[in-house]
Design a protein around this motif. Structure first.
Motif, PDB file in Angstrom:
ATOM      1  N   ALA A 271       7.268  -4.866  22.260  1.00  0.00           N
ATOM      2  CA  ALA A 271       6.823  -3.494  22.516  1.00  0.00           C
ATOM      3  C   ALA A 271       6.113  -2.900  21.308  1.00  0.00           C
ATOM      4  O   ALA A 271       5.266  -2.011  21.458  1.00  0.00           O
ATOM      5  CB  ALA A 271       8.022  -2.626  22.891  1.00  0.00           C
ATOM      6  N   GLN A 272       6.435  -3.395  20.104  1.00  0.00           N
ATOM      7  CA  GLN A 272       5.834  -2.844  18.886  1.00  0.00           C
ATOM      8  C   GLN A 272       4.710  -3.728  18.330  1.00  0.00           C
ATOM      9  O   GLN A 272       4.287  -3.543  17.202  1.00  0.00           O
ATOM     10  CB  GLN A 272       6.925  -2.642  17.824  1.00  0.00           C
ATOM     11  N   GLY A 273       4.233  -4.664  19.152  1.00  0.00           N
ATOM     12  CA  GLY A 273       3.027  -5.391  18.789  1.00  0.00           C
ATOM     13  C   GLY A 273       3.219  -6.774  18.215  1.00  0.00           C
ATOM     14  O   GLY A 273       2.238  -7.436  17.873  1.00  0.00           O
TER      15      GLY A 273
ATOM     16  N   GLN B 138      14.160 -18.129  28.273  1.00  0.00           N
ATOM     17  CA  GLN B 138      14.655 -17.220  29.302  1.00  0.00           C
ATOM     18  C   GLN B 138      13.948 -15.875  29.221  1.00  0.00           C
ATOM     19  O   GLN B 138      13.627 -15.269  30.249  1.00  0.00           O
ATOM     20  CB  GLN B 138      16.172 -17.061  29.150  1.00  0.00           C
ATOM     21  N   TRP B 139      13.695 -15.408  28.010  1.00  0.00           N
ATOM     22  CA  TRP B 139      12.971 -14.134  27.862  1.00  0.00           C
ATOM     23  C   TRP B 139      11.548 -14.255  28.383  1.00  0.00           C
ATOM     24  O   TRP B 139      11.054 -13.359  29.063  1.00  0.00           O
ATOM     25  CB  TRP B 139      12.966 -13.710  26.396  1.00  0.00           C
TER      26      TRP B 139
ATOM     27  N   ASP C 205       0.377 -13.277  26.141  1.00  0.00           N
ATOM     28  CA  ASP C 205      -0.358 -13.283  24.879  1.00  0.00           C
ATOM     29  C   ASP C 205       0.525 -13.689  23.702  1.00  0.00           C
ATOM     30  O   ASP C 205       0.080 -13.706  22.564  1.00  0.00           O
ATOM     31  CB  ASP C 205      -0.980 -11.915  24.614  1.00  0.00           C
ATOM     32  N   VAL C 206       1.787 -14.017  23.993  1.00  0.00           N
ATOM     33  CA  VAL C 206       2.703 -14.439  22.949  1.00  0.00           C
ATOM     34  C   VAL C 206       2.356 -15.846  22.471  1.00  0.00           C
ATOM     35  O   VAL C 206       2.040 -16.725  23.277  1.00  0.00           O
ATOM     36  CB  VAL C 206       4.160 -14.406  23.465  1.00  0.00           C
ATOM     37  N   VAL C 207       2.416 -16.063  21.160  1.00  0.00           N
ATOM     38  CA  VAL C 207       2.269 -17.387  20.567  1.00  0.00           C
ATOM     39  C   VAL C 207       3.665 -17.877  20.203  1.00  0.00           C
ATOM     40  O   VAL C 207       4.417 -17.190  19.517  1.00  0.00           O
ATOM     41  CB  VAL C 207       1.365 -17.347  19.318  1.00  0.00           C
ATOM     42  N   VAL C 208       4.019 -19.080  20.658  1.00  0.00           N
ATOM     43  CA  VAL C 208       5.359 -19.633  20.452  1.00  0.00           C
ATOM     44  C   VAL C 208       5.287 -20.836  19.528  1.00  0.00           C
ATOM     45  O   VAL C 208       4.521 -21.771  19.771  1.00  0.00           O
ATOM     46  CB  VAL C 208       5.993 -20.046  21.793  1.00  0.00           C
TER      47      VAL C 208
ATOM     48  N   PRO D  34       6.802 -12.324  32.502  1.00  0.00           N
ATOM     49  CA  PRO D  34       5.573 -13.091  32.750  1.00  0.00           C
ATOM     50  C   PRO D  34       4.318 -12.415  32.225  1.00  0.00           C
ATOM     51  O   PRO D  34       3.298 -13.076  32.009  1.00  0.00           O
ATOM     52  CB  PRO D  34       5.554 -13.228  34.274  1.00  0.00           C
ATOM     53  N   GLY D  35       4.378 -11.121  32.000  1.00  0.00           N
ATOM     54  CA  GLY D  35       3.212 -10.426  31.472  1.00  0.00           C
ATOM     55  C   GLY D  35       2.978 -10.686  29.995  1.00  0.00           C
ATOM     56  O   GLY D  35       1.907 -10.354  29.469  1.00  0.00           O
ATOM     57  N   ALA D  36       3.951 -11.295  29.339  1.00  0.00           N
ATOM     58  CA  ALA D  36       3.825 -11.559  27.905  1.00  0.00           C
ATOM     59  C   ALA D  36       3.086 -12.870  27.667  1.00  0.00           C
ATOM     60  O   ALA D  36       3.528 -13.725  26.888  1.00  0.00           O
ATOM     61  CB  ALA D  36       5.203 -11.588  27.266  1.00  0.00           C
TER      62      ALA D  36
END
Length: 323
Positions: free
Chosen positions: A59-61, A80-81, A90-93, A86-88
């Motif tokens: 939420a904070q970028g 799990q998160w 743009d996350v890099v893992v 599913p809208g996330a």
């Protein structure tokens, strides 16, 4: 590279990632852990805590999340998160292989993790990571390389890693110990068919221990993304444990010692991502104030007095208890 997504982010926290080492397992070496986690360190308690941290960070970028096979259930918690968000997309893992978690959810195990950088361990742990993270995995790193690691010279392993890279996975490595600079330079020389194998490096770098800085700058110049870990020196730069020079600057800024310590790292032009190792929402919020800290020349000079000799730093780190 997936890290291009971070470079184009518009939030002030785009260069701060969240590492889950402190919340993916009940025992770790960070100072102040008893107060951070309390007595309930059940799987469900740490799963809930991890998901709350991921919610707040996103939420904070924050867009980079760091896990490892040896961080207990960190990959599972993150997977799990991701499934619940599913809208996330743009996350890099990023995850790491090379250490096996052996504590069996205990804080007083004789050994908490076992290191093995062989190709056989890579194949086993890659399958384990794939079962949890699948195609959400962007970056896979060799965990804690040192100059004597066989992973620096194992051609069979290099070929397997290059094959994974050809399939779209970014390959990197992390470093530990007083000879991090030597490790970084040795890894920069590793090639497969004339092409550099590694695209990222993750190293310990903080106000107390910054001997790897020249080598990390070289890695950046060679095109690698530099990720900084242990920016808080396992809690030695936080709150009541922080040295006086750091505490006085934090008081002047009206911010936490952690924000100042991370701001010191973010001033380096070669740093791509610095990891927050927050175990509480309060710590995360304070960490994310780092971009607002004003470190002028006088403050940088005051912080320069805190530098420790690398071997002394790593000897002290090795003495920190798992708790």
């Amino acid at each position: 590279m997936p890290f291009a997504r971070l470079a184009t982010a518009t939030t002030p926290t785009c260069h701060i990632g969240l590492g889950l080492a402190a919340v993916g397992r009940p025992g770790y070496i960070n100072l102040g852990r008893d107060g951070d986690l309390g007595e309930d360190r059940s799987v469900e308690a740490l799963r809930t805590r991890t998901h709350e941290l991921l919610d707040a960070a996103y939420a904070q970028g924050v867009r980079y999340f760091d896990v490892a096979r040896s961080y207990g259930r960190s990959e599972e918690f993150l997977a799990q998160w991701l499934a619940a968000n599913p809208g996330a997309d743009d996350v890099v893992v990023g995850s790491k292989w090379g250490y096996t978690y052996t504590a069996d959810w205990s804080t007083d195990a004789e050994r908490h993790e076992v290191k093995d950088h062989t190709a056989a361990t890579y194949e086993r742990q890659r399958a384990e990571t794939d079962a949890l993270l699948g195609d959400r995995l962007d970056l896979y790193q060799i965990h804690s390389l040192t100059p004597d690691s066989p992973a620096l010279t194992d051609k069979e392993l290099h070929a397997r890693l290059a094959e994974a890279a050809a399939g779209g996975l970014t390959i990197g490595f992390s470093t530990s110990g007083p000879r991090q600079a030597d490790t970084v330079r040795a890894a920069l020389a590793v090639t497969v068919d004339g092409e550099p194998l590694f695209r990222t490096v993750q190293s310990t770098y903080n106000i107390l221990e910054h001997s790897a800085a020249p080598a990390l700058a070289e890695a950046h110049d060679a095109g690698l993304t530099v990720i900084v870990k242990e920016g808080m020196a396992n809690g030695r730069l936080a709150g009541p444990n922080a040295p006086e020079a750091l505490r006085s600057i934090a008081a002047e800024e009206g911010l936490g010692c952690d924000a100042v310590a991370l701001a010191w790292i973010l001033r380096r032009p070669w740093v791509g991502v610095v990891l927050s190792g927050a175990a509480t929402l309060t710590q995360l919020s304070s960490n994310l104030h780092a971009p607002a800290v004003d470190l002028d020349a006088d403050r940088m000079t005051r912080l320069a007095t805190l530098t420790e000799e690398p071997r002394a730093y790593w000897e002290r780190r090795a003495q920190l208890p798992w708790h």
